[in-house]
Design an enzyme around this catalytic site. Structure first.
Site, PDB file in Angstrom:
ATOM      1  N   GLU A  80      -8.351   5.843  -0.879  1.00 53.53           N
ATOM      2  CA  GLU A  80      -8.284   5.114  -2.140  1.00 53.53           C
ATOM      3  C   GLU A  80      -9.192   5.738  -3.186  1.00 53.53           C
ATOM      4  O   GLU A  80     -10.318   6.132  -2.906  1.00 53.53           O
ATOM      5  CB  GLU A  80      -8.689   3.651  -1.930  1.00 53.53           C
ATOM      6  N   CYS A 142      -9.358  -5.244   1.551  1.00 57.64           N
ATOM      7  CA  CYS A 142      -9.667  -3.821   1.545  1.00 57.64           C
ATOM      8  C   CYS A 142     -10.360  -3.429   0.241  1.00 57.64           C
ATOM      9  O   CYS A 142     -11.400  -2.762   0.251  1.00 57.64           O
ATOM     10  CB  CYS A 142      -8.396  -3.005   1.758  1.00 57.64           C
ATOM     11  N   HIS A 166      -6.792   3.834   3.636  1.00 57.64           N
ATOM     12  CA  HIS A 166      -5.724   3.018   4.211  1.00 57.64           C
ATOM     13  C   HIS A 166      -4.894   3.847   5.193  1.00 57.64           C
ATOM     14  O   HIS A 166      -4.636   5.032   4.940  1.00 57.64           O
ATOM     15  CB  HIS A 166      -4.792   2.486   3.114  1.00 57.64           C
TER      16      HIS A 166
END
Length: 205
Positions: A80, A142, A166
């Site tokens: 991310e 998350c 992820h």
């Protein structure tokens, strides 16, 4: 020997298996390049997950932090790029369902990952493991944990790399859950191991 804090999550929502939990359990205590891995599983709880991560950082004083999360439906490993200061989404495992809440009232709108995410993605693709940078970690747990980690490190002036990756569903989860993309557990673990190796190499350069 440096310490890397590697976190995963317990199962949540309709996902009865969370492959991140198994990965952190298996990598816990292992040495990868210059890092000894401390693997910990966190609860899917908006009220406590951030506190858990802060507590782990304070306890182990790691030289780097990588948090893992399941993105059921994605087909690639996706580091991310950004975490935003928002909590919103489906109810967590304790029934909390925030709507448009901020994570820290005194925090910035967003934090960028300080992991070498482009190098990670390049290495994974070169190794035959599909990967891409993701520009949204959503607003669920998350994102919450990624933001909390970066906020803690920034405000405490710790100057250590931190971020979130992820992963797709495992075959085990796909069999239980239905028609979603999946990877073998060994390939998922190999991908995370490669990401840690890339991080180690980046710290040497």
């Amino acid at each position: 020997m440096k310490t890397l804090l590697l976190t995963g999550f317990e199962p949540f929502l309709s996902f009865t298996v969370n492959p991140t939990m198994k990965i952190v359990e298996e990598l816990n205590g292992q040495t990868i390049e210059d890092y000894q891995i401390v693997g910990k599983t966190m609860t899917v709880d908006f009220m406590d997950s951030g506190k858990q991560l802060i507590s782990l950082i304070e306890e182990f004083k790691p030289n780097a932090v990588i948090s893992l999360g399941l993105a059921g439906g994605r087909s690639k490993i996706t580091p991310e790029r950004i975490a935003i200061n928002v909590k919103d989404g489906e109810a967590d495992n304790e029934g909390h369902k925030p709507v448009d809440e901020v994570i820290h009232t005194d925090g910035p709108a967003a934090y960028l990952s300080t992991l070498p995410i482009r190098s990670m993605v390049d290495k994974l693709n070169e190794s035959g493991l599909p990967a891409a940078i993701s520009n949204t970690a959503g607003t669920y747990l998350c994102n919450n944990v990624m933001y909390e980690g970066l906020h803690t490190i920034q405000t405490a002036d710790l100057n250590i790399p931190s971020g979130f990756i992820h992963i797709p569903a495992s075959h085990e989860l796909a069999i239980q859950h239905g028609n979603i993309p999946s990877w073998s557990h060994e390939d998922l673990k190999k991908a995370i191991t490669l990401c840690i190796q890339v991080l180690s190499d980046s710290e040497k350069s």
